[in-house]
Design a protein around this motif. Structure first.
Motif, PDB file in Angstrom:
ATOM      1  N   MET B  86       1.287  -0.892  -0.207  1.00  0.00           N
ATOM      2  CA  MET B  86      -0.070  -0.187  -0.042  1.00  0.00           C
ATOM      3  C   MET B  86       0.980   1.270  -0.441  1.00  0.00           C
ATOM      4  N   GLY B  87       2.266   1.143   0.780  1.00  0.00           N
ATOM      5  CA  GLY B  87       3.175   2.265  -0.094  1.00  0.00           C
ATOM      6  C   GLY B  87       3.382   2.577  -1.373  1.00  0.00           C
ATOM      7  N   ILE B  88       2.954   1.635  -2.268  1.00  0.00           N
ATOM      8  CA  ILE B  88       2.913   2.020  -2.936  1.00  0.00           C
ATOM      9  C   ILE B  88       2.910   3.193  -4.027  1.00  0.00           C
ATOM     10  N   PRO B  89       1.623   3.256  -3.869  1.00  0.00           N
ATOM     11  CA  PRO B  89       1.130   4.426  -4.207  1.00  0.00           C
ATOM     12  C   PRO B  89       1.697   6.511  -4.246  1.00  0.00           C
ATOM     13  N   VAL B  90       1.105   5.794  -2.356  1.00  0.00           N
ATOM     14  CA  VAL B  90       2.091   7.231  -1.801  1.00  0.00           C
ATOM     15  C   VAL B  90       3.690   7.436  -2.901  1.00  0.00           C
ATOM     16  N   SER B  91       4.048   6.007  -2.563  1.00  0.00           N
ATOM     17  CA  SER B  91       5.542   7.219  -3.065  1.00  0.00           C
ATOM     18  C   SER B  91       5.657   6.923  -4.776  1.00  0.00           C
ATOM     19  N   ILE B  92       5.170   6.703  -5.170  1.00  0.00           N
ATOM     20  CA  ILE B  92       4.652   6.782  -6.520  1.00  0.00           C
ATOM     21  C   ILE B  92       3.991   8.112  -6.361  1.00  0.00           C
ATOM     22  N   GLY B  93       3.421   9.247  -6.001  1.00  0.00           N
ATOM     23  CA  GLY B  93       2.836   9.392  -6.044  1.00  0.00           C
ATOM     24  C   GLY B  93       3.474  11.018  -5.578  1.00  0.00           C
ATOM     25  N   GLY B  94       4.715  10.804  -4.838  1.00  0.00           N
ATOM     26  CA  GLY B  94       5.936  11.319  -3.847  1.00  0.00           C
ATOM     27  C   GLY B  94       6.662  11.108  -5.045  1.00  0.00           C
ATOM     28  N   LEU B 224     -13.280  10.645  10.289  1.00  0.00           N
ATOM     29  CA  LEU B 224     -14.029   9.630   9.556  1.00  0.00           C
ATOM     30  C   LEU B 224     -14.828  10.094   8.566  1.00  0.00           C
ATOM     31  N   GLY B 225     -15.655  11.765   9.010  1.00  0.00           N
ATOM     32  CA  GLY B 225     -15.600  12.122   7.990  1.00  0.00           C
ATOM     33  C   GLY B 225     -15.149  12.759   6.707  1.00  0.00           C
ATOM     34  N   LEU B 226     -13.482  12.518   6.684  1.00  0.00           N
ATOM     35  CA  LEU B 226     -12.525  12.896   5.711  1.00  0.00           C
ATOM     36  C   LEU B 226     -12.795  11.739   4.912  1.00  0.00           C
ATOM     37  N   MET B 227     -12.996  10.467   5.822  1.00  0.00           N
ATOM     38  CA  MET B 227     -12.381   8.695   4.752  1.00  0.00           C
ATOM     39  C   MET B 227     -13.638   9.550   3.746  1.00  0.00           C
ATOM     40  N   LEU B 228     -15.029   9.747   4.811  1.00  0.00           N
ATOM     41  CA  LEU B 228     -16.292   9.300   3.208  1.00  0.00           C
ATOM     42  C   LEU B 228     -16.165  10.001   2.200  1.00  0.00           C
ATOM     43  N   ALA B 229     -15.972  11.665   2.699  1.00  0.00           N
ATOM     44  CA  ALA B 229     -15.677  12.479   1.640  1.00  0.00           C
ATOM     45  C   ALA B 229     -14.775  12.242   0.685  1.00  0.00           C
ATOM     46  N   LEU B 230     -13.655  11.122   1.271  1.00  0.00           N
ATOM     47  CA  LEU B 230     -12.484  10.887   0.009  1.00  0.00           C
ATOM     48  C   LEU B 230     -13.171  10.126  -0.648  1.00  0.00           C
ATOM     49  N   ALA B 231     -14.263   8.987  -0.394  1.00  0.00           N
ATOM     50  CA  ALA B 231     -14.815   7.801  -0.921  1.00  0.00           C
ATOM     51  C   ALA B 231     -16.016   7.980  -1.660  1.00  0.00           C
ATOM     52  N   ALA B 232     -16.886   9.813  -1.604  1.00  0.00           N
ATOM     53  CA  ALA B 232     -17.459  10.295  -1.904  1.00  0.00           C
ATOM     54  C   ALA B 232     -17.041  11.206  -3.141  1.00  0.00           C
ATOM     55  N   TRP B 233     -16.012  11.497  -2.870  1.00  0.00           N
ATOM     56  CA  TRP B 233     -15.597  12.286  -3.783  1.00  0.00           C
ATOM     57  C   TRP B 233     -15.020  11.025  -5.546  1.00  0.00           C
ATOM     58  N   CYS B 234     -13.745  10.295  -4.972  1.00  0.00           N
ATOM     59  CA  CYS B 234     -13.940   8.964  -5.545  1.00  0.00           C
ATOM     60  C   CYS B 234     -14.509   8.776  -6.606  1.00  0.00           C
ATOM     61  N   CYS B 316      -7.932   5.250  -7.607  1.00  0.00           N
ATOM     62  CA  CYS B 316      -8.706   4.886  -6.822  1.00  0.00           C
ATOM     63  C   CYS B 316      -7.538   3.979  -5.556  1.00  0.00           C
ATOM     64  N   LEU B 317      -6.735   3.285  -5.921  1.00  0.00           N
ATOM     65  CA  LEU B 317      -5.733   2.459  -5.093  1.00  0.00           C
ATOM     66  C   LEU B 317      -5.516   4.384  -3.874  1.00  0.00           C
ATOM     67  N   ALA B 318      -4.692   5.542  -5.160  1.00  0.00           N
ATOM     68  CA  ALA B 318      -4.035   6.239  -4.082  1.00  0.00           C
ATOM     69  C   ALA B 318      -4.982   6.760  -2.651  1.00  0.00           C
ATOM     70  N   VAL B 319      -6.292   6.885  -3.958  1.00  0.00           N
ATOM     71  CA  VAL B 319      -7.173   7.124  -2.854  1.00  0.00           C
ATOM     72  C   VAL B 319      -7.571   5.928  -1.558  1.00  0.00           C
ATOM     73  N   MET B 320      -7.546   4.810  -1.638  1.00  0.00           N
ATOM     74  CA  MET B 320      -7.743   3.456  -1.233  1.00  0.00           C
ATOM     75  C   MET B 320      -6.599   3.961   0.083  1.00  0.00           C
ATOM     76  N   VAL B 321      -5.573   4.759   0.381  1.00  0.00           N
ATOM     77  CA  VAL B 321      -4.606   4.813   0.925  1.00  0.00           C
ATOM     78  C   VAL B 321      -4.517   6.451   1.618  1.00  0.00           C
ATOM     79  N   LEU B 322      -5.639   7.375   1.165  1.00  0.00           N
ATOM     80  CA  LEU B 322      -5.515   8.417   1.500  1.00  0.00           C
ATOM     81  C   LEU B 322      -6.587   8.076   2.859  1.00  0.00           C
ATOM     82  N   GLN B 323      -7.672   7.200   1.857  1.00  0.00           N
ATOM     83  CA  GLN B 323      -8.408   6.167   3.598  1.00  0.00           C
ATOM     84  C   GLN B 323      -8.065   5.722   4.407  1.00  0.00           C
ATOM     85  N   PHE B 324      -6.876   4.951   4.300  1.00  0.00           N
ATOM     86  CA  PHE B 324      -6.716   3.874   5.134  1.00  0.00           C
ATOM     87  C   PHE B 324      -5.790   5.604   6.330  1.00  0.00           C
ATOM     88  N   ILE B 325      -5.181   6.191   5.903  1.00  0.00           N
ATOM     89  CA  ILE B 325      -4.543   7.067   7.126  1.00  0.00           C
ATOM     90  C   ILE B 325      -5.500   7.867   7.143  1.00  0.00           C
TER      91      ILE B 325
END
Lengths: 287, 494
Positions: B86-94, B224-234, B316-325
Motif C-alpha cells: 500500500m506504500g507503493i501509490p504513496v511512493s509513486i505520488g511522492g 471519519l468524515g474525511l474518509m467518507l468524503a474521499l470515498a464520495a469524491w472518488c 482509486c488505489l491512491a484514494v484508498m491509501v489516503l482513506q486508510f490514513i
C-alpha cells in the motif's frame, strides 16, 4: 516608449515570479533537508563515544570527536577485506556480464540467422521469472560444483543475464546498418565488426549496464547471505550485520562502518550521475 | 545450395556470439527454473533427506500447494506483503511530486529574479546562522541550521541539479547499510526519532488533557468524515469519468471495491464503537444519490467495456491509501483521551506489532521519493510538448485543470510502466528489511513472502515447500502483470 508602458506590469510580473520561485525553493529545501537528516545523524553518531550514543544531542559531547571509531571498525572486523570482496565480486560480475551480454546482443541486433526473433522472445521471457524461484536450485548447483562459501559462487549465477542482453540490443539497434555493409565490403570479419565498430559505438549503453550491474551486486544481500560462511569471504552487506549482532552492539562503530560503505557509492554517484540518469531513462523504453 | 551454406555459416557465427551468455543463462536460469518446478511437487525436506537420514524422495503431487493454501501462514504473509505494498501509490505520488517540483525553472525565469533570489537566500541563510549562534543555541541547533543554510545556498545557486542529487541519494545508497541506519533511528530508547518526538507528545498530552473530550471526539468524526468524503469524491469522479465516456463500465465499477474497502474495515472496527451506524447511513445516503444520478442522467458518451482501467485503478488505489490514513487518524483520536490521561509515549516503531509495518513504509517512502521513478517522471515531463500547455492556457485552464487534463494523461505511459514494475518488485520485496531490521517480527508482522521463502528454504530446510511458495508468488506476479497489460495498455494507447 513601449518601455514606459510596459514597465509597471513587468515589475509586478517579476515580483510574482520571485515569490513563485522562492516558494518553490522553500519546498525543495525543506524536502531535501528532511531526506538528508538521517545522513547527518549517521555521520555525527559515528563520531560519538559509546556512552554518548543514546543522548539527545546529535553532536559528540565532552568525549570529543572520536575519529578513532573509524580505525576501531577495522580492528574489530576485517572491514577492508569485506570491502575488497565486495568490489571483487561486483567487478567480476560486471566484466562478465558486459562482455557476454554485448556478444549476445550483437547476435540479436546485427546478425541475420533463422529463428532469431523467436529465440529472442524466449530469451526475454526469462526476465519475467522471479529470482526467488531460482535460489533453491541454484544453491544445490553450487553444492554440486563445490562453490558454496566461495567468491566464484557469488559471481557465476549473477554474471549472465537476459536483461543486459536486452538493454545492449536496444542500444545496438540504433546504430545505422550501413556500417555493417561497409565493413562487409571492406572484408572485415564479424568479430572485427563487433569489436572495432559496434562495441565502441555502444559505449554509453555499456557504461549504463556496467553501473547498474556493479551497484546491484555491491548491494546484493540475499545470495551472499545464503552462500557465505567464512568471515574472511564476507561481502560488505553481510559484514555490516556484525555490529548489529549480539557480538557487537556498538552503534557508533556501526554508523562508522555504514558511513564508510556509503561514501564510495556517493562518489560513484556524483561522478557518473549523467550516465546513470540517461541509462535509467533509456532502460524504461522496454515498457 | 550456396544460400544454405551461407545460412549455416550465419547460424554458426551467431552461435559463437551467443554461446557465452546462453550457456550461462541455461545453467543458472533455465535449468534452475525447471528444477524448481520439479522440486515443488516433491517432498524434499532437509530435515528428512540429508546425508545422515536418507528417506526416499518422492513425488507428492499438489500436496505442497494444498498445504500452502490451507496453512494459515502463506495467506497471512501474503497479507503482510499486500499491506506493505500500500506504500507503493504513496511512493509513486511522492516521486511524481518531486519530479513536478524539479521540472520547474529554478531561476525564476530571468536574471533579475534570480539576483533577488540569490540575495534573499544569502540574507536568510546568514541571518539564520547569526540567530542560531547569537541566541546561544546548542551545538546541535547551530549545526542543523548550518546544514539547512548550506542546502539553501547550494540549491539556489546550483539549481535543480543540486536538489535532484539530494533527492536521489537516499535511493541510490539504499541497502543493508541504510536499513541498519534506520533500525538505529527507530530505536525507542536511543534513537533520535523518539528523542525528538517525546517532547512534542508531552505537549500534546497536556493539551489533550486540557481540552474537553468532545473536541477530541470531534476530530475523530472529522477524520471519519474525511474518509467518507474521499470515498464520495472518488466515486463521484468515477461516475463523471464514466458519464463523459472516458472510462468503461467495468473500469468504473471494479475500482469501487478498493474505494469502499476502508469504509468496510471501518465498519468492522466501528461495531463496538457505535460508529458503524454513522458510516452506514452516510454511505447509503451517498450511494442512493449516486444511483439517482446514474439513472436520471445516464451517460453522455459511451466507451468500450473495460477501457480506461489503468487510470481509474491508480486513482482509486491512491484514494484508498489516503482513506486508510484518515481511518488510522480517526482511531488515534478516538483513543487519544484515554491514552493521554497518563502521558503519551512515543511508539516503539519496528518493535511494536501494530507500528512495524507503517515504520517500514515510512522508511520506504524516504528511499522512494527520489527514486528511479522520479527520474522517469522527470524525463516524461520534459517530453510533454509545450504546445499542449499553450493551448490549455488559451482555453483559460486553471493550474489544476492543466495538471489533470494535460500533464496526467501525458504521463500515463510512464505511470503505467512504473506501477507495473513497482507491483512486480513489491510482491517480491521486503526480504532485506525483514532480515536486517525486524527478523520478520514482531510475531511475524513484517514477514513478507520473500522472507518466508528464505526461512523455509534456507533455515527450516523445507526445500519443496519453499519452491512451491516461490511458484505461488510467481503466479501472483504473472497474473497481476497480465492484468496490468490487458487493462493498462488500452488506456496508455488512447
Amino acid at each position: 516608449m513601449t518601455d514606459h508602458h510596459a514597465a509597471p506590469p513587468r515589475r509586478s510580473a517579476n515580483t510574482r515570479r520571485f515569490f513563485n520561485s522562492a516558494g518553490l525553493h522553500v519546498v525543495l529545501i525543506a524536502l531535501s533537508f528532511t531526506l538528508f537528516l538521517p545522513f547527518v545523524w549517521m555521520v555525527l553518531t559515528s563520531l560519538k563515544s559509546l556512552e554518548e550514543v543514546g543522548l539527545e544531542s546529535w553532536l559528540p559531547g565532552e568525549g570529543g570527536w572520536n575519529f578513532s571509531n573509524y580505525i576501531e571498525v577495522f580492528r574489530q572486523i576485517p572491514f577492508a577485506r569485506y570491502f575488497i570482496n565486495s568490489i571483487f565480486v561486483a567487478t567480476w560480475v560486471t566484466l562478465l556480464q558486459v562482455f557476454t551480454s554485448s556478444m549476445a546482443a550483437f547476435a540479436f541486433a546485427r546478425l541475420n540467422w533463422p529463428g532469431r526473433d523467436k529465440v529472442f522472445l524466449l530469451y526475454l521471457s526469462t526476465m519475467m521469472l522471479p529470482g526467488l524461484v531460482m535460489m533453491i536450485p541454484n544453491y544445490q548447483i553450487m553444492i554440486t560444483l563445490g562453490l558454496v562459501d566461495t567468491l566464484p559462487g557469488l559471481i557465476l549465477p549473477a554474471a549472465f543475464s537476459a536483461f543486459g542482453t536486452f538493454l545492449l540490443r536496444q542500444f545496438m539497434l540504433t546504430i545505422p546498418s550501413a556500417l555493417d555493409e561497409a565493413a562487409e565490403i571492406d572484408g572485415a570479419s564479424k568479430w572485427r565488426l563487433f569489436w572495432d565498430i559496434i562495441l565502441p559505438m555502444t559505449r554509453p549503453g555499456l557504461i549504463t549496464l556496467a553501473i547498474f550491474t556493479f551497484m546491484g551486486n555491491y548491494h546484493s544481500f540475499f545470495w551472499p547471505l545464503v552462500m557465505l560462511r567464512t568471515q574472511e569471504r564476507y561481502t560488505l552487506p553481510i559484514g555490516l550485520l556484525y555490529f548489529d549482532s549480539s557480538a557487537g552492539q556498538e552503534t557508533n562503530l556501526l554508523m562508522a562502518a555504514v558511513t564508510m560503505s556509503i561514501v564510495p557509492l556517493l562518489i560513484v554517484f556524483v561522478v557518473l550521475q549523467k550516465y546513470l540518469i540517461k541509462g535509467i531513462q533509456l532502460g524504461a523504453v522496454k515498457g | 545450395m550456396a544460400s544454405s551454406i551461407k545460412q549455416r555459416r550465419n547460424t554458426l557465427t551467431a552461435l559463437f556470439f551467443l554461446a557465452p551468455n546462453i550457456i550461462g543463462v541455461l545453467t543458472f536460469v533455465v535449468f534452475p527454473v525447471l528444477f524448481s518446478i520439479l522440486l515443488a511437487f516433491t517432498n524434499w525436506d532437509l530435515r528428512k533427506h540429508n546425508m545422515f537420514k536418507d528417506e526416499s524422495l518422492e513425488f507428492v503431487g499438489f500436496e505442497n500447494f494444498v498445504r500452502l493454501l490451507t496453512e494459515a501462514d502463506f495467506m497471512r504473509y501474503l497479507g503482510n506483503t499486500l499491506f506493505l505494498m500500500m506504500g507503493i501509490p504513496v511512493s509513486i505520488g511522492g516521486a511524481l511530486f518531486a519530479a513536478l517540483l524539479l521540472s520547474k525553472d529554478s531561476h525564476g525565469g530571468n536574471r533579475r529574479v534570480f539576483a533577488w533570489l540569490a540575495t534573499s537566500a544569502v540574507l536568510v541563510a546568514s541571518c539564520a546562522m547569526l540567530a542560531a549562534v547569537g541566541m546561544a543555541g546548542t551545538g546541535m541547533v547551530i549545526l542543523l541550521t548550518g546544514v539547512a543554510a548550506g542546502i539553501m545556498i547550494t540549491g539556489v545557486f546550483g539549481g535543480m541539479t543540486v536538489y535532484r542529487t539530494l533527492f536521489y541519494t537516499p535511493h541510490f545508497v539504499a541497502g543493508v547499510a541504510t536499513f541498519l541506519l534506520w533500525k538505529k533511528l527507530y530505536n525507542p530508547q536511543t534513537g533520535p526519532i523518539n528523542a525528538a518526538l517525546q517532547p512534542v507528545l508531552d505537549v500534546l498530552a497536556t493539551s489533550v488533557n486540557a481540552v474537553p473530550p468532545p473536541t477530541v471526539y470531534a476530530l475523530t468524526w472529522g477524520c471519519l468524515g474525511l474518509m467518507l468524503a474521499l470515498a464520495a469524491w472518488c466515486m463521484n469522479w468515477l461516475r463523471a469519468q464514466w458519464r463523459d465516456g472516458e472510462i468503461g463500465t467495468q473500469a468504473a465499477i471494479v475500482p469501487c471495491v478498493f474505494v469502499l474497502l476502508p469504509t468496510v474495515i471501518g465498519l468492522l472496527w466501528g461495531q463496538t464503537q457505535g460508529l458503524a451506524w454513522v458510516l452506514l447511513i452516510g454511505l447509503a445516503a451517498f450511494g442512493g444519490w449516486q444511483m439517482i444520478q446514474i439513472t436520471t442522467r445516464g451517460r453522455d458518451f459511451t466507451c468500450p467495456r473495460g477501457e480506461g482501467f489503468g487510470s481509474s485503478l491508480m486513482i482509486c488505489l491512491a484514494v484508498m491509501v489516503l482513506q486508510f490514513i484518515a481511518l488510522g487518524f480517526a482511531a488515534v483520536f478516538l483513543n487519544l483521551p484515554g491514552m493521554a490521561a497518563d502521558g503519551l509515549d512515543a511508539p516503539e516503531w519496528i518493535s511494536n506489532y501494530d507500528w512495524a509495518k507503517p515504520s517500514l513504509m515510512i522508511m520506504g517512502l524516504w528511499a522512494a521519493i527520489g527514486s528511479n521513478n522520479m527520474l522517469l517522471y522527470l524525463a516524461a515531463l520534459t517530453n510533454i510538448p509545450p504546445e499542449l500547455y499553450e493551448a490549455a492556457d488559451i482555453d483559460g485552464a486553471s493550474r489544476r485543470q492543466r495538471f489533470w487534463h494535460v500533464t496526467w494523461p501525458q504521463l500515463a505511459p510512464t505511470t503505467f510502466f512504473i506501477s507495473v514494475m513497482a507491483t512486480i518488485g513489491g510482491l517480491q520485496g521486503g526480504f532485506e528489511m525483514a532480515r536486517t531490521m525486524t527478523q520478520g517480527g514482531p510475531a511475524g508482522a513484517t514477514t513478507t513472502l520473500s522472507y518466508f521463502i528464505y526461512i523455509e528454504g534456507f533455515e527450516t530446510g523445507r526445500l519443496s515447500f519453499a519452491a512451491a511458495v516461490a511458484w505461488a508468488l510467481f503466479i501472483l506476479v504473472f497474473g497481476l502483470t497480465l492484468f496490468n497489460w490487458k487493462f493498462g495498455n488500452k488506456y496508455v494507447n488512447d
